[in-house]
Each structure stands twice: as structure tokens, then as C-alpha cells.
Design a protein around this motif. Sequence first.
Motif, PDB file in Angstrom:
ATOM      1  N   UNK A  42      16.282  20.037 -43.175  1.00 48.37           N
ATOM      2  CA  UNK A  42      17.057  18.726 -43.684  1.00 48.37           C
ATOM      3  C   UNK A  42      16.415  17.975 -44.688  1.00 48.37           C
ATOM      4  N   UNK A  59      15.981  19.096 -48.481  1.00 51.30           N
ATOM      5  CA  UNK A  59      16.869  18.414 -49.586  1.00 51.30           C
ATOM      6  C   UNK A  59      16.685  17.068 -50.090  1.00 51.30           C
ATOM      7  N   UNK A  90      22.502  13.525 -47.589  1.00 46.54           N
ATOM      8  CA  UNK A  90      22.452  13.011 -46.270  1.00 46.54           C
ATOM      9  C   UNK A  90      22.044  14.360 -45.413  1.00 46.54           C
ATOM     10  N   UNK A  91      20.807  14.029 -44.793  1.00 37.00           N
ATOM     11  CA  UNK A  91      20.282  15.150 -43.848  1.00 37.00           C
ATOM     12  C   UNK A  91      21.065  14.940 -42.428  1.00 37.00           C
ATOM     13  N   UNK A  92      21.114  16.096 -41.775  1.00 33.79           N
ATOM     14  CA  UNK A  92      21.870  16.045 -40.430  1.00 33.79           C
ATOM     15  C   UNK A  92      20.982  16.903 -39.572  1.00 33.79           C
ATOM     16  N   UNK A 136      26.905  15.358 -49.367  1.00 32.52           N
ATOM     17  CA  UNK A 136      26.224  15.831 -48.380  1.00 32.52           C
ATOM     18  C   UNK A 136      24.558  16.343 -48.676  1.00 32.52           C
ATOM     19  N   UNK A 137      24.611  16.550 -49.870  1.00 28.19           N
ATOM     20  CA  UNK A 137      23.160  16.948 -50.270  1.00 28.19           C
ATOM     21  C   UNK A 137      22.186  15.687 -50.141  1.00 28.19           C
TER      22      UNK A 137
END
Lengths: 256, 210
Positions: free
Chosen positions: A162, A165, A91-93, A88-89
Motif C-alpha cells: 500500500x 503507491x 489511498x492505501x488500504x 484510489x491511488x
Amino acid sequence: MTDQTNFVEIRHAQKSFGTLEVLKDISLSVERGQIVGIIGSSGSGKSTLLRAINDLDPLTGGEVWLDGVQVNQALSHRQYEKHINQMRQQVGMVFQHFNLFPHMTARENVTMAPKMLKGLSQAEADKLAEEQLDKVGMLERIDYYPSQLSGGQKQRVAIARALAMKPKLMLFDEATSALDPELVEEVNHVMRKLAEEHMTMIIVTHEMDFAASVCDRVLFMDQGVVVEEGPPSLLFTNPTQTRTREFLRKHLEGAK
Amino acid sequence: MLKVYPFFLEAAWLTVLLSILTALLGLTCGALGAAARLSRFALLRFLGAAYVSVIRGTPALIQLFILYFGGPQIGIQLDAFEAGVIGLGVNAGAYMTETIRGAIISIDKGQREASRTLGLSQWQMMYKVVLPQSARLMVRPLGVNINALIKATALLAAISVVELTYTAQRYIGSTYKPFEMFLLAGVLYMIIIYVTGRGIAWLDRKVQIT
């Protein structure tokens, strides 16, 4: 490590809530630097598909791969936690309702995760916050709390958060749907800038004009399947499927 | 009449001390109880729920009697003060469990999603995002729990802890003035409650988001 060449690859994605099947065997691949739009009416499964990519809504069947690593691995709880946080680090959401942390300023919203997960010093974190907030045009509000910002400003801070990161991939889940019409453009502007920098993006949206102007490919989803996909020049002007035509026609009427 | 004041003041201090110790134990039990109720382990969730329903389903006085009078029968020897603090603390903890749990689960789901999406672990999310926000929601309802707990210390008269209510009863015997004795105890309770209430209100203002 695998035979797969695509940056994002979804294989036979299937998702059910009880007896309700919201994703029915969807396969999709996205190349690095590509911008993919997903359109469709609410309940079509487009958000669920997007949220499966970082395993926020885990699939009940099928696989999601990112840059050669399977995201939704079946692991023990402890191992899964470690693995998924790592994934998840990257992948920005960005969410429809921003989900900024209300007890933190814009600066703290942007720097909290990098400080915590990448061990940035306060000086490095401040530099990062200034960089990222400048990029979304929010530098002068760096020490404002979310409650002191407009919707468009909140969303721009959320994008900066987001981006801080340094993700490989950005997911946008109806990023402008909750905004007043006059605030949509400032957020779209930021997303266009990311597109120019060749950020890989998957964008769930209700804005056909925006999808047409930014995306390399657009998918139309209905009832848990991808009905049709193609470059926006084809999909919007010359759809081959009846359901796509119906949807676009209704959407145009709605826009008038 | 004047002669009794020092004894009442001393008893009031004991009530304050009992309240503080009970509140601390209650908060500890409440935090553990809430953690258990929100755990991913079914057994812990069950134990947390059982704790809350047993304690809230029976009178505090019965719980104190079981602990103080029944305890020695099963090898638990406590003096009245210890039994009082432990009994009331565990009792208050059950109510606080629900208060704390309520404040935690009322935090918008989007906050968790945003945290997890950034790559935060469950613990990092709790520590950095959820708890700082739910702490603000907890202060006032925990204040209500503490208010109730201060008044519940009066029950300890029944197991002969020399707190305010017990003292009032004791001096009725020598003064024959139940009206004045109970009124005096009531006023002292009210002062303690008032000061605590102001403290809670101050804390509540202090933790709000600017």
C-alpha cells in the motif's frame, strides 16, 4: 475548488443493504496527519464506513471528499472508472486477511501497481521494493512468496504494498484481527512508525490499547451511528454515553 | 486384417486433427462465452447464458445434424469436415464457458478488492491478478472438457467424416469382423486420450505456484 478545509470529509453518509440500514447519516472529518481510530462491535458499520472512503462499498447517500475532491461522484461508468482509479491511488488500504497476491513474490506484490500505474522502470521498481520492504522489516524476505510467510509477515508486506503507491491516506480494516496474538505486535510496530511520520490514518480496530496509544481521536460506533467520539484519554477513561461504557466494559471482561 | 492398419492410422490422425481444431475453437468460444457471462451488460450476460443452456440442453448429434443437413436449407453450405469442427467446437465451447467462468469467479473477492484499492482498472486487475490465478484452476477441468471432446469426434461418423469410428464401420463391410474393427478403433482412441491426459497433467504441474 470547494469551501471545505478538511483533508477527509464524510458528509451525511448513509448506506443500506435492502431494508437494512448499516450507516445512518454519519458525518466525520479528518485533518491531515491525524490518526483516527474507529471501534465498535461487529455489525456496527465501522468497516462499511471505512470501505466507503475509497468507494469499495459505495454509499447509498451522502458524500466522501478527499483533499478537496469528491470521491463518490455520480459519473458515467467510463468516467467513474478513470476518476476512482485516480482517487484510489492516493489511498492505501490494508485488509484483515492481507489479500496479498499469491502468485507474486513480496517484491512483485509491492511493485506491480507502481510499475503498471506510474510506469516505473524495473530498476526504479526494485529500489522502491527494497525501500518499502525495509521499512516494514521484510527486506530479507523480498523474494519469498506469500505462502512462505507468517501472518504478521504477510501483513507487513501488505502494508509495504500500500505504501509503495505513496498514498496520502492509509485505511486499516482490522489489520491485526486475523493474526495470532504473538504476531500482532510486529504489525502494530509498523503502524506506530507510520504514525510517527505523520501519515494520515483511519484505523478500524478491536485493540483498545493500541487505539489508545496511537490515535489522536477515537470514534465509537454502534448500529450505524457514531455514538461518541473524542481523544482516547477521554473516551476510554471517561465515556459519556451508556452504550460506550457498556461496550468498553464487555471488552475489558473479554480481555481478562 | 493387416491391410486395414494404414487406413486406421490415417483416420486416427484425422481424429487428432479434428480434436485439435475443435479444442481451439472450443477454447475461443469458451473464453468469449465466459467473458459474456461475466459482462456488466445484461444483454451479453443473457446471450452467454442462452448459449450455454441451448447447447448443453440438446444432444451434440442433433446440433451436428441441424448444421450439416439443415444448414443448406437456410443457406449454410459446409462440407462434413467443416460442419464437424464448427459443430463440435461450438458445443465444447459451451462446456468450457462454464469451466472458465467457474475458475474466474472462484478467485477470492479480497484479490479484487486489493487490486482495485491500489488503483488498478478492471482490465489491469483481470490481466495481472485474476487470470494468472484462475488459469491454474482451469487446466484440469479444461482437460476434462477436452477428454470429452475427443470422444465426441466419434459422432462425426454420422455425418460421414472419415475419422476413426467411420473407418471402423467401413471396414466391417469388407472384413466381417466388427469385434476387431471396433476394438482397434477403441485402442487408438485410448492412446490419443492417454497422451492428451499426460500433456494436461504436465501443464497443470507447470502452472502451479512454487
